[in-house]
Write a protein that holds these residues in place. Structure first.
Motif, mmCIF file in Angstrom:
data_model
loop_
_atom_site.group_PDB
_atom_site.id
_atom_site.type_symbol
_atom_site.label_atom_id
_atom_site.label_comp_id
_atom_site.label_asym_id
_atom_site.label_seq_id
_atom_site.Cartn_x
_atom_site.Cartn_y
_atom_site.Cartn_z
ATOM 1 N N GLN A 149 2.746 4.599 -13.869
ATOM 2 C CA GLN A 149 1.420 4.515 -13.261
ATOM 3 C C GLN A 149 0.725 3.250 -13.741
ATOM 4 O O GLN A 149 0.910 2.819 -14.879
ATOM 5 C CB GLN A 149 0.567 5.746 -13.607
ATOM 6 N N GLN A 150 -0.079 2.672 -12.853
ATOM 7 C CA GLN A 150 -0.813 1.453 -13.182
ATOM 8 C C GLN A 150 -2.277 1.649 -12.823
ATOM 9 O O GLN A 150 -2.607 2.105 -11.736
ATOM 10 C CB GLN A 150 -0.229 0.263 -12.413
ATOM 11 N N TRP A 151 -3.166 1.316 -13.743
ATOM 12 C CA TRP A 151 -4.598 1.448 -13.489
ATOM 13 C C TRP A 151 -5.321 0.332 -14.224
ATOM 14 O O TRP A 151 -4.783 -0.335 -15.102
ATOM 15 C CB TRP A 151 -5.104 2.812 -13.945
ATOM 16 N N GLU A 152 -6.564 0.116 -13.838
ATOM 17 C CA GLU A 152 -7.349 -0.938 -14.474
ATOM 18 C C GLU A 152 -8.122 -0.374 -15.662
ATOM 19 O O GLU A 152 -8.624 0.723 -15.599
ATOM 20 C CB GLU A 152 -8.326 -1.560 -13.467
ATOM 21 N N PHE A 162 0.812 -1.207 0.000
ATOM 22 C CA PHE A 162 0.000 0.000 0.000
ATOM 23 C C PHE A 162 0.852 1.265 0.000
ATOM 24 O O PHE A 162 0.483 2.265 -0.608
ATOM 25 C CB PHE A 162 -0.939 -0.007 1.217
ATOM 26 N N SER A 163 2.002 1.217 0.673
ATOM 27 C CA SER A 163 2.805 2.442 0.774
ATOM 28 C C SER A 163 4.282 2.217 0.475
ATOM 29 O O SER A 163 5.130 3.002 0.892
ATOM 30 C CB SER A 163 2.657 3.041 2.182
ATOM 31 N N GLY A 164 4.616 1.179 -0.259
ATOM 32 C CA GLY A 164 5.993 0.996 -0.700
ATOM 33 C C GLY A 164 6.980 0.742 0.419
ATOM 34 O O GLY A 164 6.620 0.286 1.507
ATOM 35 N N LEU A 165 8.242 1.069 0.148
ATOM 36 C CA LEU A 165 9.325 0.855 1.101
ATOM 37 C C LEU A 165 10.165 2.111 1.241
ATOM 38 O O LEU A 165 10.345 2.863 0.283
ATOM 39 C CB LEU A 165 10.228 -0.296 0.638
ATOM 40 N N ASP A 166 10.691 2.303 2.439
ATOM 41 C CA ASP A 166 11.640 3.383 2.685
ATOM 42 C C ASP A 166 13.032 2.876 2.319
ATOM 43 O O ASP A 166 13.600 2.035 3.023
ATOM 44 C CB ASP A 166 11.586 3.804 4.152
ATOM 45 N N PRO A 167 13.614 3.335 1.206
ATOM 46 C CA PRO A 167 14.917 2.794 0.775
ATOM 47 C C PRO A 167 16.048 3.151 1.722
ATOM 48 O O PRO A 167 17.119 2.526 1.668
ATOM 49 C CB PRO A 167 15.118 3.445 -0.595
ATOM 50 N N SER A 168 15.846 4.149 2.566
ATOM 51 C CA SER A 168 16.899 4.530 3.503
ATOM 52 C C SER A 168 16.832 3.736 4.804
ATOM 53 O O SER A 168 17.715 3.872 5.656
ATOM 54 C CB SER A 168 16.810 6.029 3.819
ATOM 55 N N ASP A 169 15.796 2.897 4.951
ATOM 56 C CA ASP A 169 15.660 2.089 6.156
ATOM 57 C C ASP A 169 16.746 1.018 6.203
ATOM 58 O O ASP A 169 17.029 0.355 5.199
ATOM 59 C CB ASP A 169 14.273 1.443 6.196
ATOM 60 N N GLU A 170 17.334 0.829 7.349
ATOM 61 C CA GLU A 170 18.451 -0.111 7.481
ATOM 62 C C GLU A 170 18.040 -1.542 7.188
ATOM 63 O O GLU A 170 18.800 -2.302 6.560
ATOM 64 C CB GLU A 170 19.027 -0.022 8.903
ATOM 65 N N THR A 223 5.704 -1.293 -6.373
ATOM 66 C CA THR A 223 4.355 -0.888 -6.775
ATOM 67 C C THR A 223 3.569 -0.537 -5.531
ATOM 68 O O THR A 223 3.512 -1.327 -4.586
ATOM 69 C CB THR A 223 3.659 -2.024 -7.547
ATOM 70 N N MET A 224 2.930 0.643 -5.529
ATOM 71 C CA MET A 224 2.278 1.122 -4.309
ATOM 72 C C MET A 224 1.130 2.069 -4.647
ATOM 73 O O MET A 224 1.033 2.604 -5.751
ATOM 74 C CB MET A 224 3.300 1.826 -3.425
ATOM 75 N N MET A 225 0.252 2.281 -3.661
ATOM 76 C CA MET A 225 -0.865 3.202 -3.830
ATOM 77 C C MET A 225 -0.520 4.613 -3.373
ATOM 78 O O MET A 225 -1.055 5.588 -3.888
ATOM 79 C CB MET A 225 -2.088 2.689 -3.051
ATOM 80 N N SER A 226 0.351 4.712 -2.401
ATOM 81 C CA SER A 226 0.752 6.020 -1.880
ATOM 82 C C SER A 226 2.259 6.031 -1.655
ATOM 83 O O SER A 226 2.881 4.969 -1.495
ATOM 84 C CB SER A 226 0.021 6.319 -0.561
ATOM 85 N N PRO A 227 2.879 7.210 -1.655
ATOM 86 C CA PRO A 227 4.340 7.288 -1.470
ATOM 87 C C PRO A 227 4.780 6.690 -0.145
ATOM 88 O O PRO A 227 4.030 6.721 0.844
ATOM 89 C CB PRO A 227 4.619 8.797 -1.536
ATOM 90 N N ARG A 269 -1.863 13.198 -14.399
ATOM 91 C CA ARG A 269 -0.807 14.007 -15.009
ATOM 92 C C ARG A 269 0.442 14.034 -14.148
ATOM 93 O O ARG A 269 1.563 14.125 -14.648
ATOM 94 C CB ARG A 269 -1.312 15.435 -15.241
ATOM 95 N N ILE A 270 0.255 13.972 -12.846
ATOM 96 C CA ILE A 270 1.392 14.061 -11.923
ATOM 97 C C ILE A 270 1.518 12.753 -11.144
ATOM 98 O O ILE A 270 0.546 12.260 -10.574
ATOM 99 C CB ILE A 270 1.218 15.239 -10.954
ATOM 100 N N ASN A 271 2.710 12.216 -11.130
ATOM 101 C CA ASN A 271 3.004 11.022 -10.347
ATOM 102 C C ASN A 271 3.489 11.461 -8.968
ATOM 103 O O ASN A 271 4.525 12.114 -8.830
ATOM 104 C CB ASN A 271 4.077 10.185 -11.057
ATOM 105 N N LYS A 272 2.724 11.082 -7.944
ATOM 106 C CA LYS A 272 3.052 11.518 -6.581
ATOM 107 C C LYS A 272 4.380 10.946 -6.079
ATOM 108 O O LYS A 272 4.980 11.488 -5.139
ATOM 109 C CB LYS A 272 1.920 11.113 -5.630
ATOM 110 N N LEU A 273 4.846 9.888 -6.693
ATOM 111 C CA LEU A 273 6.095 9.276 -6.250
ATOM 112 C C LEU A 273 7.319 10.106 -6.625
ATOM 113 O O LEU A 273 8.412 9.870 -6.111
ATOM 114 C CB LEU A 273 6.228 7.864 -6.836
ATOM 115 N N MET A 274 7.129 11.084 -7.511
ATOM 116 C CA MET A 274 8.241 11.958 -7.885
ATOM 117 C C MET A 274 8.782 12.727 -6.688
ATOM 118 O O MET A 274 9.931 13.161 -6.676
ATOM 119 C CB MET A 274 7.792 12.927 -8.970
#
Length: 325
Positions: free
Chosen positions: A322-325, A237-245, A262-266, A297-302
Motif C-alpha cells: 500500500q502507498q499513501w502520503e 488508476f486501475s492497473g492492468l489486466d495481466p490476462s489481456d493479450e 501501482t493503482m488506485m483500484s483493482p 487493514r485489507i488490500n483490495k488487490l488481493m
C-alpha cells in the motif's frame, strides 16, 4: 659548589647539545595551488549554478577550477514550478529565476561546458508547456548529451510532451533507466535500440479518463518497437489486466523479468475460462501497489491474486503493498 666547579659545568653545557626538543610554535601554512584548486572544485560542485559562477571572479585558479567542475557535470536538473503569481519559477541546477530566457541561457551554459550529460531530471508543474519544449530543444540540439538515466515528474494530468519521446529516441543506445514518463511519450520514442534495466511509465499523460483503446494502443506500439525491458513499472488508476493479450504480448516481447503495478483500484479483468489464460514465464517478480489515503487493514488487490498467479507461474511470491502520503 666551588668557583672552579661552576666554571666547568658552564663549559660542559656549552659543548654538549641539549636532549630536549623545543615546543613548536603554531604558524600558518600556505596551501599549494593543487590544494586550492581541489577546494574550489569541491565547493563549486556543491552549490547552485549562480553561486559557482561567482567563484570565477575570486582568482585565476578559481576560474579554472570552476570550469573544470562544469566539464565534469553529469546531471542536468531542471524544474518548472508553479507559484501563486502568474509566472512560474524556473530552477536550473538548483539556481532559481523567474525569467524564462535566463533559464534557457543557464541550460545552454551547462550543456556547452559539460563534456557529457548522462542524467536528466525534469520536474514540470506549469500548465503551459512552451518553456519545457524550449528546454527540451536545447537538450536535443546539444552534442554533449548522452543519457543513461531520464527521470520525469509532472503535476497535471493530460499533458503529453512529444519532445520527451524525441529525447528517448535520440539517446536510445545509451539509456538504461527511464522513470515516470507518460505511456504515449514512451510509445513515441521507443525503438529496437533500447535495452532498459528499468522502465517506469504512467497513464496520466492521457488524462483522468482515457478512452478504452488508448492504453492498449500505446502498449502495441511499445511491443512493435522491439525495445527490451528488465524491470517494468506502470502507474495508473486501475492497473492492468495481466490476462489481456496486448499486455502479455508486450511483457513477452520486451522480455520483462520484474513487474510493479501501482493503482488506485483493482484492474478490470475480463472473465474467461482458466485454460484460456496465457502464461508469461519470463516474469519472476511481481509487486502490486494500492494507492490509499491512509493505511488499510485489507488490500483490495488481493482479490485478483489468483489471476496473477496463473499468468506468472514462475513468480513464487507476489507482493501486495500500500502507498499513501
Amino acid at each position: 659548589m666551588s668557583t672552579s666547579a661552576m666554571v666547568a659545568k658552564t663549559d660542559l653545557l656549552k659543548q654538549v647539545p641539549s636532549c630536549s626538543y623545543p615546543v613548536p610554535v603554531p604558524s600558518t601554512t600556505d596551501l599549494d595551488v593543487f590544494s586550492w584548486s581541489r577546494i574550489f572544485e569541491n565547493v563549486a560542485a556543491s552549490v547552485p549554478l549562480r553561486q559557482a559562477l561567482e567563484f570565477k571572479t575570486l582568482h585565476s585558479e578559481a576560474y579554472n577550477a570552476v570550469n573544470r567542475t562544469f566539464r565534469k557535470t553529469k546531471k542536468l536538473k531542471i524544474e518548472i514550478l508553479s507559484t501563486d503569481s502568474e509566472k512560474p519559477l524556473y530552477y536550473v541546477q538548483d539556481s532559481a529565476t523567474k525569467n524564462v530566457d535566463v533559464a534557457i541561457e543557464m541550460v545552454r551554459f551547462v550543456l556547452k561546458n559539460a563534456r557529457s550529460v548522462a542524467n536528466l531530471e525534469l520536474n514540470f508543474e506549469d500548465v503551459n508547456l512552451k518553456a519545457l519544449n524550449r528546454v527540451l530543444d536545447e537538450v536535443l540540439n546539444s552534442d554533449h548529451v548522452k543519457l543513461k538515466s531520464f527521470r520525469v515528474r509532472r503535476r497535471h494530468a493530460g499533458q503529453c510532451v512529444t519532445k520527451i519521446g524525441d529525447v528517448i529516441r535520440q539517446n536510445a543506445t545509451s539509456l538504461r533507466e527511464i522513470s515516470r514518463v507518460g505511456i504515449s511519450e514512451a510509445s513515441h520514442g521507443f525503438s529496437e535500440k533500447l535495452k532498459l534495466d528499468k522502465f517506469g511509465c504512467m497513464s496520466f499523460d492521457l488524462g483522468f479518463q482515457p478512452a478504452p483503446n488508448q492504453i492498449p494502443h500505446h502498449f502495441i506500439r511499445i511491443t512493435e518497437s522491439g525495445a527490451k525491458i528488465k524491470n517494468f513499472s506502470f502507474t495508473s488508476f486501475s492497473g492492468l489486466d495481466p490476462s489481456d493479450e496486448v499486455v502479455q504480448n508486450m511483457l513477452d516481447g520486451a522480455e520483462v523479468k520484474s513487474i510493479k503495478l501501482t493503482m488506485m483500484s483493482p484492474p478490470v479483468i475480463a472473465p474467461r475460462p482458466g485454460f484460456m489464460i496465457g502464461k508469461i514465464r519470463s516474469v519472476e517478480h511481481v509487486e502490486l501497489v494500492e494507492i490509499v489515503p491512509e493505511p488499510q487493514r485489507i488490500n483490495k488487490l488481493m482479490g485478483v491474486r489468483h489471476i496473477f498467479e496463473k499468468v506468472f507461474p514462475n513468480c513464487h511470491d507476489i507482493l501486495f503493498l500500500q502507498q499513501w502520503e
